[in-house]
Design a protein around this motif. Structure first.
Motif, PDB file in Angstrom:
ATOM      1  N   ARG A 187       0.809  -1.084   0.020  1.00  0.00           N
ATOM      2  CA  ARG A 187       0.039  -0.078   0.060  1.00  0.00           C
ATOM      3  C   ARG A 187       0.810   1.506  -0.031  1.00  0.00           C
ATOM      4  NH1 ARG A 187      -5.268  -1.238   0.679  1.00  0.00           N
ATOM      5  NH2 ARG A 187      -5.673  -3.350   1.719  1.00  0.00           N
ATOM      6  N   LEU A 188       1.005   2.084  -1.300  1.00  0.00           N
ATOM      7  CA  LEU A 188       1.564   3.084  -1.409  1.00  0.00           C
ATOM      8  C   LEU A 188       0.931   4.033  -0.498  1.00  0.00           C
ATOM      9  CD1 LEU A 188       2.168   3.081  -5.066  1.00  0.00           C
ATOM     10  CD2 LEU A 188       3.718   2.509  -3.284  1.00  0.00           C
ATOM     11  N   GLN A 189       1.548   5.095   0.175  1.00  0.00           N
ATOM     12  CA  GLN A 189       0.862   6.214   0.839  1.00  0.00           C
ATOM     13  C   GLN A 189       0.968   7.502   0.083  1.00  0.00           C
ATOM     14  OE1 GLN A 189      -0.348   5.586   4.133  1.00  0.00           O
ATOM     15  NE2 GLN A 189       0.297   3.504   3.592  1.00  0.00           N
ATOM     16  N   ALA A 190      -0.114   8.286   0.227  1.00  0.00           N
ATOM     17  CA  ALA A 190      -0.160   9.426  -0.393  1.00  0.00           C
ATOM     18  C   ALA A 190       0.874  10.341  -0.087  1.00  0.00           C
ATOM     19  CB  ALA A 190      -1.450  10.316  -0.184  1.00  0.00           C
ATOM     20  N   GLY A 191       1.582  11.123  -0.975  1.00  0.00           N
ATOM     21  CA  GLY A 191       2.889  11.820  -0.602  1.00  0.00           C
ATOM     22  C   GLY A 191       3.959  11.242  -0.897  1.00  0.00           C
ATOM     23  N   GLU A 192       4.113   9.876  -0.927  1.00  0.00           N
ATOM     24  CA  GLU A 192       5.148   9.162  -1.223  1.00  0.00           C
ATOM     25  C   GLU A 192       5.301   9.065  -2.991  1.00  0.00           C
ATOM     26  OE1 GLU A 192       4.959   5.370   1.954  1.00  0.00           O
ATOM     27  OE2 GLU A 192       4.760   4.918  -0.495  1.00  0.00           O
ATOM     28  N   SER A 221       3.861  -4.711  -7.225  1.00  0.00           N
ATOM     29  CA  SER A 221       5.095  -3.660  -6.386  1.00  0.00           C
ATOM     30  C   SER A 221       4.048  -2.597  -6.059  1.00  0.00           C
ATOM     31  CB  SER A 221       6.064  -3.347  -7.207  1.00  0.00           C
ATOM     32  OG  SER A 221       5.620  -2.314  -8.140  1.00  0.00           O
ATOM     33  N   ILE A 222       2.731  -2.298  -6.613  1.00  0.00           N
ATOM     34  CA  ILE A 222       1.912  -1.233  -6.437  1.00  0.00           C
ATOM     35  C   ILE A 222       0.719  -1.477  -5.692  1.00  0.00           C
ATOM     36  CG2 ILE A 222       2.914   0.342  -8.216  1.00  0.00           C
ATOM     37  CD1 ILE A 222       0.474  -0.067  -9.785  1.00  0.00           C
ATOM     38  N   GLY A 223       0.668  -2.870  -5.373  1.00  0.00           N
ATOM     39  CA  GLY A 223      -0.716  -3.358  -4.770  1.00  0.00           C
ATOM     40  C   GLY A 223      -1.907  -3.543  -5.656  1.00  0.00           C
ATOM     41  N   ALA A 224      -1.605  -3.779  -6.898  1.00  0.00           N
ATOM     42  CA  ALA A 224      -2.662  -3.906  -7.999  1.00  0.00           C
ATOM     43  C   ALA A 224      -2.601  -5.559  -8.471  1.00  0.00           C
ATOM     44  CB  ALA A 224      -2.524  -3.042  -8.812  1.00  0.00           C
ATOM     45  N   SER A 277      -5.030   6.751  -4.146  1.00  0.00           N
ATOM     46  CA  SER A 277      -5.032   5.513  -4.613  1.00  0.00           C
ATOM     47  C   SER A 277      -6.435   4.948  -4.410  1.00  0.00           C
ATOM     48  CB  SER A 277      -3.991   4.452  -4.136  1.00  0.00           C
ATOM     49  OG  SER A 277      -3.979   4.252  -3.062  1.00  0.00           O
ATOM     50  N   TRP A 278      -7.150   4.036  -5.103  1.00  0.00           N
ATOM     51  CA  TRP A 278      -8.206   3.165  -4.904  1.00  0.00           C
ATOM     52  C   TRP A 278      -7.919   1.882  -5.342  1.00  0.00           C
ATOM     53  CZ3 TRP A 278      -8.385   7.918  -7.422  1.00  0.00           C
ATOM     54  CH2 TRP A 278      -9.398   8.812  -7.081  1.00  0.00           C
TER      55      TRP A 278
END
Length: 160
Positions: free
Chosen positions: A5-10, A102-105, A135-136
């Motif tokens: 899970r990528l975080q907003a701002g990263e 790698s991006i959780g998709a 992200s959604w």
């Protein structure tokens, strides 16, 4: 596989992936513009077609100058047929699943009680500096393109 899970701002992970025409696309190609990267399970299926056409038809996203990039595991020929059939004006990238994971998709999905591995319908908004805005990770197609436009508009306002 872990659920990344990528975080907003990263910073969004860099990529270099081919489209249906065999052309490579890198995140760095779009510095200075908002990028909407949407992952979808399969070309020319009902939900994926609705989603692609909603992004295609979004006047707001066009007006904002957002770059739309679709991504799935389908091969280049499949992407080319899908894009031509529905006049999709944006690239459809192909990935073996490694970048998607790698991006959780990519990973375990549960559909009507059946557990499988595959592409999870997901969307990522990347800002002009290459950072994740939002992200959604479980997209519902109806109204999604409008929600993406709203999120970009909100980010633009916060920068003004």
């Amino acid at each position: 596989m872990t659920d990344n899970r990528l975080q907003a701002g990263e910073a969004f992970p860099a990529f270099m992936l081919p489209d249906g025409q065999g052309q490579s696309h890198a995140l760095s190609d779009y510095v200075g513009r908002y990028v909407v990267l949407y992952a979808y399970p399969k070309d020319d299926t009902p939900g994926c077609t609705r989603e692609a056409c909603d992004f295609r038809d979004s006047a707001r996203l066009r007006e904002m100058g957002a770059v739309i990039l679709g991504i799935s595991q389908d091969d280049a020929a499949s992407h080319q047929r899908f894009a031509e059939k529905y006049s999709l004006p944006f690239p459809l990238l192909t990935d073996d699943g490694e970048f998607l994971a790698s991006i959780g998709a990519y990973g375990e999905k549960n559909s009507y009680g059946k557990v499988t591995q595959g592409v999870k319908r997901s969307t990522f908004i990347i800002d002009p500096e290459g950072k994740l805005v939002k992200s959604w990770l479980a997209v519902k197609v109806d109204g999604h393109a409008e929600a993406v436009a709203d999120a970009i508009a909100g980010d633009m306002e916060s920068r003004a």
